[in-house]
Design a protein around this motif. Sequence first.
Motif, PDB file in Angstrom:
ATOM      1  N   GLY A 153       0.785  -1.227   0.000  1.00 48.58           N
ATOM      2  CA  GLY A 153       0.000   0.000   0.000  1.00 48.58           C
ATOM      3  C   GLY A 153       0.813   1.271   0.000  1.00 48.58           C
ATOM      4  N   MET A 154       2.113   1.170   0.219  1.00 51.86           N
ATOM      5  CA  MET A 154       2.947   2.354   0.360  1.00 51.86           C
ATOM      6  C   MET A 154       3.321   2.965  -0.986  1.00 51.86           C
ATOM      7  SD  MET A 154       4.135   3.552   3.344  1.00 51.86           S
ATOM      8  CE  MET A 154       4.433   3.084   5.058  1.00 51.86           C
ATOM      9  N   ARG A 155       3.385   4.291  -1.017  1.00 52.36           N
ATOM     10  CA  ARG A 155       3.997   4.976  -2.149  1.00 52.36           C
ATOM     11  C   ARG A 155       5.508   4.987  -1.938  1.00 52.36           C
ATOM     12  NH1 ARG A 155       0.331  10.088  -4.096  1.00 52.36           N
ATOM     13  NH2 ARG A 155      -1.716   9.191  -3.687  1.00 52.36           N
ATOM     14  N   LEU A 156       6.237   4.958  -3.049  1.00 53.40           N
ATOM     15  CA  LEU A 156       7.688   4.819  -3.006  1.00 53.40           C
ATOM     16  C   LEU A 156       8.328   5.897  -3.871  1.00 53.40           C
ATOM     17  CD1 LEU A 156       7.708   0.967  -3.682  1.00 53.40           C
ATOM     18  CD2 LEU A 156       7.640   2.096  -1.439  1.00 53.40           C
ATOM     19  N   GLY A 157       9.477   6.414  -3.426  1.00 53.60           N
ATOM     20  CA  GLY A 157      10.145   7.433  -4.228  1.00 53.60           C
ATOM     21  C   GLY A 157      11.630   7.501  -3.958  1.00 53.60           C
ATOM     22  N   THR A 158      12.365   7.970  -4.942  1.00 53.11           N
ATOM     23  CA  THR A 158      13.800   8.208  -4.782  1.00 53.11           C
ATOM     24  C   THR A 158      14.028   9.700  -4.609  1.00 53.11           C
ATOM     25  OG1 THR A 158      14.148   8.399  -7.183  1.00 53.11           O
ATOM     26  CG2 THR A 158      14.426   6.225  -6.201  1.00 53.11           C
ATOM     27  N   ALA A 159      14.875  10.040  -3.646  1.00 47.79           N
ATOM     28  CA  ALA A 159      15.186  11.452  -3.420  1.00 47.79           C
ATOM     29  C   ALA A 159      16.635  11.590  -2.942  1.00 47.79           C
ATOM     30  CB  ALA A 159      14.230  12.050  -2.398  1.00 47.79           C
ATOM     31  N   ILE A 160      17.560  11.444  -3.829  1.00 50.70           N
ATOM     32  CA  ILE A 160      17.333  11.352  -5.265  1.00 50.70           C
ATOM     33  C   ILE A 160      18.258  10.283  -5.864  1.00 50.70           C
ATOM     34  CG2 ILE A 160      16.568  13.714  -5.660  1.00 50.70           C
ATOM     35  CD1 ILE A 160      20.121  13.151  -6.370  1.00 50.70           C
ATOM     36  N   ALA A 161      17.945   9.918  -7.132  1.00 51.30           N
ATOM     37  CA  ALA A 161      18.888   9.148  -7.933  1.00 51.30           C
ATOM     38  C   ALA A 161      19.694  10.142  -8.762  1.00 51.30           C
ATOM     39  CB  ALA A 161      18.144   8.184  -8.852  1.00 51.30           C
ATOM     40  N   ARG A 165       2.568   3.389  -7.813  1.00 49.39           N
ATOM     41  CA  ARG A 165       3.018   3.769  -6.467  1.00 49.39           C
ATOM     42  C   ARG A 165       4.423   4.353  -6.445  1.00 49.39           C
ATOM     43  NH1 ARG A 165       3.731  -0.246  -2.747  1.00 49.39           N
ATOM     44  NH2 ARG A 165       3.766  -2.005  -4.189  1.00 49.39           N
ATOM     45  N   PHE A 166       5.130   4.319  -7.569  1.00 52.68           N
ATOM     46  CA  PHE A 166       6.533   4.725  -7.583  1.00 52.68           C
ATOM     47  C   PHE A 166       6.697   6.083  -8.240  1.00 52.68           C
ATOM     48  CE2 PHE A 166      10.611   4.765 -10.014  1.00 52.68           C
ATOM     49  CZ  PHE A 166      11.450   4.921  -8.926  1.00 52.68           C
ATOM     50  N   GLN A 167       7.532   6.926  -7.620  1.00 51.07           N
ATOM     51  CA  GLN A 167       7.907   8.216  -8.193  1.00 51.07           C
ATOM     52  C   GLN A 167       9.432   8.274  -8.279  1.00 51.07           C
ATOM     53  OE1 GLN A 167       5.109  11.612  -6.739  1.00 51.07           O
ATOM     54  NE2 GLN A 167       5.350  10.215  -5.026  1.00 51.07           N
ATOM     55  N   LEU A 168       9.936   8.689  -9.425  1.00 49.24           N
ATOM     56  CA  LEU A 168      11.374   8.786  -9.630  1.00 49.24           C
ATOM     57  C   LEU A 168      11.829  10.211  -9.381  1.00 49.24           C
ATOM     58  CD1 LEU A 168      14.094   7.576 -10.628  1.00 49.24           C
ATOM     59  CD2 LEU A 168      13.405   8.286 -12.943  1.00 49.24           C
ATOM     60  N   GLY A 169      12.609  10.392  -8.336  1.00 46.06           N
ATOM     61  CA  GLY A 169      13.218  11.684  -8.077  1.00 46.06           C
ATOM     62  C   GLY A 169      14.660  11.669  -8.539  1.00 46.06           C
ATOM     63  N   ILE A 170      15.018  12.624  -9.373  1.00 45.02           N
ATOM     64  CA  ILE A 170      16.380  12.722  -9.891  1.00 45.02           C
ATOM     65  C   ILE A 170      16.972  14.067  -9.508  1.00 45.02           C
ATOM     66  CG2 ILE A 170      15.944  11.153 -11.814  1.00 45.02           C
ATOM     67  CD1 ILE A 170      15.789  13.709 -13.619  1.00 45.02           C
ATOM     68  N   GLY A 171      18.305  14.142  -9.556  1.00 40.97           N
ATOM     69  CA  GLY A 171      18.958  15.407  -9.249  1.00 40.97           C
ATOM     70  C   GLY A 171      20.435  15.338  -9.574  1.00 40.97           C
ATOM     71  N   ALA A 172      21.077  16.489  -9.498  1.00 40.56           N
ATOM     72  CA  ALA A 172      22.495  16.567  -9.862  1.00 40.56           C
ATOM     73  C   ALA A 172      23.397  15.901  -8.836  1.00 40.56           C
ATOM     74  CB  ALA A 172      22.890  18.034 -10.037  1.00 40.56           C
ATOM     75  N   SER A 173      22.982  15.817  -7.574  1.00 41.23           N
ATOM     76  CA  SER A 173      23.836  15.341  -6.491  1.00 41.23           C
ATOM     77  C   SER A 173      24.959  16.354  -6.261  1.00 41.23           C
ATOM     78  CB  SER A 173      24.347  13.922  -6.771  1.00 41.23           C
ATOM     79  OG  SER A 173      24.960  13.391  -5.616  1.00 41.23           O
ATOM     80  N   SER A 174      26.193  15.900  -6.019  1.00 42.31           N
ATOM     81  CA  SER A 174      27.265  16.831  -5.647  1.00 42.31           C
ATOM     82  C   SER A 174      28.586  16.399  -6.258  1.00 42.31           C
ATOM     83  CB  SER A 174      27.411  16.869  -4.120  1.00 42.31           C
ATOM     84  OG  SER A 174      28.020  15.675  -3.651  1.00 42.31           O
ATOM     85  N   PRO A 175      29.574  17.305  -6.334  1.00 35.89           N
ATOM     86  CA  PRO A 175      30.888  16.926  -6.859  1.00 35.89           C
ATOM     87  C   PRO A 175      31.541  15.783  -6.087  1.00 35.89           C
ATOM     88  CG  PRO A 175      30.685  19.314  -6.769  1.00 35.89           C
ATOM     89  CD  PRO A 175      29.488  18.750  -6.047  1.00 35.89           C
TER      90      PRO A 175
END
Length: 330
Positions: free
Chosen positions: A57-65, A89-99
Motif C-alpha cells: 500500500g505504500m507509495r515509493l520514491g527516490t530522493a534522489i537518484a 506507487r513509484f515516483q522517480l526523483g532525480i537530481g544533480a547530487s554533488s561533486p
Amino acid sequence: MSMRWGMTVPLSGVALAEHQAVFQALTEAGFTDLWSSEVNGADAFTPLALAAAWTPGMRLGTAIAPVYTRGPGLLAMTAAAMADAAPGRFQLGIGASSPVVVGDWNAVDFTEPYARSRDVLRFLKAALAGEVVDHEYDTFTLRRFRLERPPATPPPVLLAALRPRMLRLAAAEADGVILNWLAAGDVPTALAETKSAGPEFEVAARIFVCPTEDAGYARNVGRRLIAAYLTVPAYAAFHRWLGRTEMLTPMWQAWSTGDRKGALAAIPDSLVDDLIVHGSPAECRAKVRSYAAAGITVPVMALLPTPALESGGAPTLIKTLTELGSPTLN
C-alpha cells in the motif's frame, strides 16, 4: 494539510533484510510514503524494491537518484522496473547530487549540472512513455534507445532543485520538485519560482528529524550536519539566495581555513532550530506539519540518531516511529 506522510529509508542500524518489520510499523503508524536517498549507504532502489513486495500500500520514491552515476538508459530501465514492481506507487526523483558523490566517489565528471539534469529529465519522460529515443542532447547522445519493458503506468519524474533556474525547470517540465535543507519559513520563497506548475505538481521535502527533548544533543547533531552540507557550494549558494549570508559567513570563513571546531561554534542555535526538527515526537510531528501548511505536499522525515534510539534497540525504534506517525492517526 497534506495527507502524505513520508519517511526516509533504510533506517540506520537496521539491516535491509530486517526492514520488513520497520515497513510494517511505518504502515501501521500512518506513514504513506517511503523515500530513499543515494549518497554512500544503500543505493536508491534496493530498499524500495523490498518495500514494493513487503508493503503493497505504500507509495515509493527516490530522493534522489543522481543523473550522472548511471547511464541514461540504465536509469530508465531501473525506474521502469520499479514502476512495474509497484504500479502507480513509484515516483522517480532525480537530481544533480554533488561533486563529492559524482566525482570523488563515482569517478564521473561533475560538469554542467543544470544541463545534465534537464537532458536526463527530458530523456526519461520520453523513454518511460515507451518512445524510441534517438537524440543528441547537449550533454549526451543516445541512438535508438527504447525500453523493452516500458511501464504500463509511467512513473512521475520529480526534479531536485534549490535555486530559481532549477526550480523553474522543475515547474515547466517535471511532475514535481524535491526540496532539501530548508526551513518551513523558506518554503514560500522556493515555491514562488514554481507558480507556473500545474495543479498536480508534487512538492516533496526531506526534513531532518531528531526526536529528543535534549536540545543540546540535537543541536550538536544538527551543527555537524549543517557544517557538512552547507559548506558544499550548491547549498551555500542556496542559503545565500535565502538570505542567510550574514548568518553563515562566520562558519564558511572558519571552514575555509580548516578550523572545523570554529565552524561548528559559529553556527547559531536559531539556525539549527530552523533547519533541524527536534523535540518530543509530538513536537516534531507539529513542526513537520508546518512544512505541509507552507505548501509541501509530501513531507519526508529523515530520522537522525538519538541516545534513546542508539541504546534502545528495535522496541524503541518501533515506538518512536509510531509516535512520529501521521497526525491523522495520532
